[in-house]
Design a protein around this motif. Structure first.
Motif, short mmCIF file in Angstrom:
data_model
loop_
_atom_site.label_atom_id
_atom_site.label_comp_id
_atom_site.label_asym_id
_atom_site.label_seq_id
_atom_site.Cartn_x
_atom_site.Cartn_y
_atom_site.Cartn_z
N THR A 5 38.46 29.05 41.79
CA THR A 5 37.79 29.24 43.09
C THR A 5 38.27 30.53 43.74
N ASP A 6 39.56 30.81 43.61
CA ASP A 6 40.10 32.04 44.19
C ASP A 6 39.44 33.27 43.56
N VAL A 7 39.19 33.23 42.25
CA VAL A 7 38.53 34.35 41.59
C VAL A 7 37.12 34.55 42.16
N CYS A 26 44.85 40.52 40.66
CA CYS A 26 45.97 39.58 40.75
C CYS A 26 45.51 38.14 40.52
N ALA A 27 44.35 37.81 41.06
CA ALA A 27 43.83 36.44 40.90
C ALA A 27 43.52 36.12 39.45
N MET A 28 43.25 37.16 38.65
CA MET A 28 42.87 36.94 37.26
C MET A 28 44.04 36.99 36.30
N GLU A 29 45.22 37.20 36.82
CA GLU A 29 46.39 37.22 35.94
C GLU A 29 46.68 35.82 35.42
N GLY A 30 46.90 35.71 34.14
CA GLY A 30 47.15 34.39 33.55
C GLY A 30 45.85 33.77 33.06
N ASN A 61 40.60 41.48 31.36
CA ASN A 61 40.84 40.06 31.61
C ASN A 61 39.59 39.21 31.37
N VAL A 62 38.44 39.85 31.23
CA VAL A 62 37.20 39.12 31.00
C VAL A 62 36.83 39.24 29.53
N PRO A 63 36.89 38.15 28.77
CA PRO A 63 36.54 38.20 27.33
C PRO A 63 35.12 38.71 27.11
N GLN A 64 34.88 39.30 25.97
CA GLN A 64 33.58 39.88 25.66
C GLN A 64 32.46 38.84 25.72
#
Length: 389
Positions: A5-7, A26-30, A61-64
């Motif tokens: 939800t934060d993303v 930062c929200a997408m880390e991990g 951070n976003v897979p293809q």
């Protein structure tokens, strides 16, 4: 809120301020659960913005495969919206030929004026506002042009239609899967905050976008309407908040003094204050100092913004319960008379669902005032039983 939800929220913030995408990174880390993220974006009607922002600012951070999915979703939304735009223009033309003035609410009008790209805002129907004196003519024009009335009208008479408390009816064109919501008031008459339709038409302005001309609410009235609409629905959808932020950002010369002057007699002062606070807290909307102080100095507005934030970020698609929503709306009533009218209208005034629940002959129509509280009690019992299982 959870990380997914934060993303989604950070995508909206990045869309509003592309130069500041650090919070999104930062929200997408991990690790992220992409299925939950997609479900959250869909639930909040934010998938077009998410699909637009993440491939541009999400980086590696976003897979293809997810990027490809986003591209397909954005393309699908663009195709659907194009069909709506074509039908919207056709409906405006036939109403214009019939000399029926009509203001376009939300939908494609807002996508053009606030989002800068009609593919970035989903809409599932066309919301059109007419003056009360034009309701019957507008209905007849839509029916002659292939639309079927999709609302139950008590007595099936023109007088019953015009005096409906909800002040809206819906039409559907089945072969195209398009719904038109025809309004002659922007809110149900039970709410303590209202906008005068005559004043809305007097101040309306003609917009020219992509070779399309349409009548729109003035920027000040549109802001009040968006705030009132979100408040009516207890801010349970992030897109409504994004509408407010995008509209304010798209109108840097917005006359804030006029907004305040219009809000006070309409009972929308607290609606405006807490909506702006909520938009700033969630989406980082920056306001000029005078209007920021106007909103922040009201303790009650802060309290209501806090309540609205809890509505917005509930998981599992849980909407506010009946009593929660009633308490929230009662906070906007100015005096006990407005509060009493809101409670009475909620409990006793028949609505379309009551007419659908049971059809009574004309001599017994007064019994609908009993049908509504009975249906209300049965629905509450049904909810209680489901929660106990």
């Amino acid at each position: 809120m959870n990380r997914e939800t934060d993303v989604v929220v950070q995508c909206a913030r990045t869309f509003l301020s592309p130069a500041d995408s650090v919070s999104l990174q930062c929200a997408m880390e991990g690790p992220l659960d992409w299925e939950i993220l997609q479900q959250t974006a869909d639930r909040h009607s934010m998938m077009p913005l998410v699909a637009y922002v993440l491939p541009r600012y999400g980086g590696s951070n976003v897979p293809q495969e997810i990027q490809q999915y986003f591209r397909e979703r954005l393309l699908r939304t663009a195709r659907i919206n194009l069909a709506f735009l074509q039908e919207w223009q056709r409906v405006l033309n036939v109403l214009g030929e019939a000399k029926v003035p009509v203001i376009s609410l939300k939908g494609p009008a807002l996508a053009f004026t606030a989002y800068r790209n009609p593919a970035l805002r989903e809409f599932v129907d066309l919301d059109l506002l007419v003056q009360p004196c034009d309701v019957v003519r507008a209905r007849d024009v839509l029916v002659r042009n292939g639309y079927l009335l999709d609302s139950v009208v008590l007595d099936d008479t023109d007088a019953s239609l015009i005096h409906s408390s909800n002040r809206e009816i819906s039409f559907v064109k089945e072969e195209r899967g398009i719904t038109v919501e025809l309004h002659w008031g922007v809110l149900h008459e039970m709410f303590p905050f209202q906008l005068d339709v005559g004043q809305l038409f007097e101040s309306a302005c003609v917009e020219h976008q992509e070779r399309i001309s349409f009548l729109s609410l003035s920027p000040a009235h549109l802001l009040l309407y968006l705030c009132a609409h979100g408040t009516k629905h207890c801010w349970s959808n992030l897109r409504w908040l994004c509408d407010v932020a995008c509209h304010v950002q798209a109108n840097p010369s917005l006359d804030w003094d006029l907004c305040i002057r219009l809000a006070e007699p309409a009972g929308c002062e607290l609606v405006l204050k807490h909506s702006l606070l909520l938009t700033g807290q969630v989406l980082g909307l920056e306001l000029p100092d005078p209007i920021a102080q106007y909103a922040s100095q009201d303790t009650k507005a802060h309290m209501l913004a806090k309540i609205a934030r809890t509505f917005l970020f509930r998981e599992n698609d849980d909407h506010p319960g009946y009593l929660e929503a009633l308490r929230y709306h009662l906070a906007f009533a100015q005096g006990w008379r407005e509060g009493a009218w809101l409670v009475f209208a909620r409990v006793f005034i028949p609505a379309e669902q009551d007419w659908q629940y049971v059809r009574l002959p004309l001599p017994l129509r007064f019994l609908y005032y009993l049908v509504r509280p009975i249906r209300f009690v049965l629905e509450r019992l049904s909810v209680a039983v489901r929660l106990s299982l």
